[in-house]
Write an enzyme that holds these catalytic residues in place. Sequence first.
Site, PDB file in Angstrom:
ATOM      1  CG  PHE A   6     -20.298 -11.643  12.750  1.00 44.63           C
ATOM      2  CD1 PHE A   6     -19.192 -12.303  13.263  1.00 44.63           C
ATOM      3  CD2 PHE A   6     -21.242 -12.380  12.053  1.00 44.63           C
ATOM      4  CE1 PHE A   6     -19.038 -13.677  13.096  1.00 44.63           C
ATOM      5  CE2 PHE A   6     -21.100 -13.751  11.878  1.00 44.63           C
ATOM      6  CZ  PHE A   6     -19.985 -14.396  12.402  1.00 44.63           C
ATOM      7  CG  ASP A  57     -23.735  -8.708   6.456  1.00 39.29           C
ATOM      8  OD1 ASP A  57     -24.846  -9.275   6.468  1.00 39.29           O
ATOM      9  OD2 ASP A  57     -22.695  -9.234   6.884  1.00 39.29           O
ATOM     10  CE  LYS A 113     -27.391 -15.145  11.658  1.00 38.67           C
ATOM     11  NZ  LYS A 113     -26.247 -14.346  11.225  1.00 38.67           N
TER      12      LYS A 113
HETATM   13  C1  LIG Z   1     -24.910 -14.551  10.755  1.00 36.28           C
HETATM   14  C2  LIG Z   1     -24.272 -13.455  10.006  1.00 36.28           C
HETATM   15  C3  LIG Z   1     -23.308 -13.702   9.024  1.00 36.28           C
HETATM   16  C4  LIG Z   1     -22.784 -15.095   8.738  1.00 36.28           C
HETATM   17  O1  LIG Z   1     -23.785 -15.954   8.331  1.00 36.28           O
HETATM   18  P1  LIG Z   1     -23.494 -17.554   8.328  1.00 36.28           P
HETATM   19  O2  LIG Z   1     -24.736 -18.114   7.686  1.00 36.28           O
HETATM   20  O3  LIG Z   1     -23.312 -17.960   9.745  1.00 36.28           O
HETATM   21  O4  LIG Z   1     -22.289 -17.773   7.524  1.00 36.28           O
HETATM   22  C5  LIG Z   1     -22.801 -12.639   8.327  1.00 36.28           C
HETATM   23  N1  LIG Z   1     -23.214 -11.373   8.573  1.00 36.28           N
HETATM   24  C6  LIG Z   1     -24.147 -11.096   9.500  1.00 36.28           C
HETATM   25  C7  LIG Z   1     -24.580  -9.681   9.710  1.00 36.28           C
HETATM   26  C8  LIG Z   1     -24.692 -12.122  10.262  1.00 36.28           C
HETATM   27  O5  LIG Z   1     -25.585 -11.841  11.209  1.00 36.28           O
END
Ligand SMILES: *Cc1c(COP(=O)(O)O)cnc(C)c1O
Length: 398
Positions: free
Chosen positions: A138, A223, A252
């Site tokens: 994701f 990521d 986050k």
């Molecule tokens: C939450 C998340 C995203 C997206 O972040 P947003 O602030 O919701 O756009 C991307 N990559 C990972 C691994 C995430 O946990």
Amino acid sequence: MSAEQPDLRARFEAAFMPNYGVPPLALARGEGARVWDLDGRAYLDLIGGIAVNSLGHAHPALVRAVSEQVATLAHTSNLYLHEPEVRLAERLLGLLGTPGRVFLCNSGAEANECALKIAIKYGKTHGRTYFVAAENGFHGRTIGALSLTGKASIREQFGPFPVDVRFVPYGDADALKSAVTAECAAVFLEPTQGEAGVVPAPEGYLTAAREICDATGALLVADEIQSAIGRTGHWFAHQADGFTPDLLTLAKGLGGGMPIGAVAGFGAAGTVFDKGDHGSTFGGNAVSCAAAHAVLDTIEADGLLAHVRRAGAHLAEGIAAIDHPLLTGVRGRGLWLAALLAEPKAAAVQAAAQRAGFLVNAVQPDAIRLAPPLVIGTDQIDSFLTAFPAILTEAANA
Ligand SMILES: *Cc1c(COP(=O)(O)O)cnc(C)c1O
């Protein structure tokens, strides 16, 4: 439940687009790892705004930093610079321990968009035309980030995508090796897949990914939007995994609840962009930067990395010690865990937990995600461990 909650939920449903559905609970306030709903009922928050509220709710350091900054200088745009953003970029590079450059933005998806644009530009100048990412990974909901996201149910209806992304099974180094050629511009990976259900990479996978990228010249993008800033008991998960990416994305937990995202580019990857190549009006916003400083200061001053390692191990061991037919195990590290279920009853477990006064997240049909504030106390963890068997029983019988 008083009349207020159903009323607010009905107004939410009427006023908002249906993309979220209607959340089951309206929260009014919080303090530390506890939140209260509109009716004044207390809950232990074991999801922390999806790994965002690193200092819990209403932490005095965060409140002070944000209040002072908003009363001093909230926003400058990138036409002007300010001290909190410069110091934040320097600080992140210091914690990363590798020379590089930083870009500040407002969210996770926006951080990945930036990394993707860097990778596209790098690809164009080196004859590299495609990208590799992991199945079930994701990376966000905007079109660039979504094109890297390996979950059919959320991507398919929005394709075709502007970039060629090839998906490989997460954790399979041989599949990655076959997929990454000299025409691959970049590989995007989460060190642990968060939304897939807190799925750690198998031992050796991430260092193998580093070797594969080194051998072919593809950029490795980690990521760490969910895993960074203490979540795993380390500043960054990749530091414990023993590899250094070319690009790192985070968001986050960095702002402790204020919106901020960041990209770090190491070595040459830090200077792919030229003047004018990218930007964000709110990126580097002084209030969000002040919040990030408060988060970093508090993690340092309160020894939260060690606390996360200890408290996370205590929570994981406590779950592992529960003997219940619905519970098959626990995975993850630090305060970032998934309790695994024998049946796809996560939604029922989430609902039963809420009724018992605990907020948890049904991240997958058979997995319950726990990502509490990093400041959660051991006594609070124990209160959940004591209540969890009855919650599982209620869900099993639902
Ligand atoms: C939450 C998340 C995203 C997206 O972040 P947003 O602030 O919701 O756009 C991307 N990559 C990972 C691994 C995430 O946990």
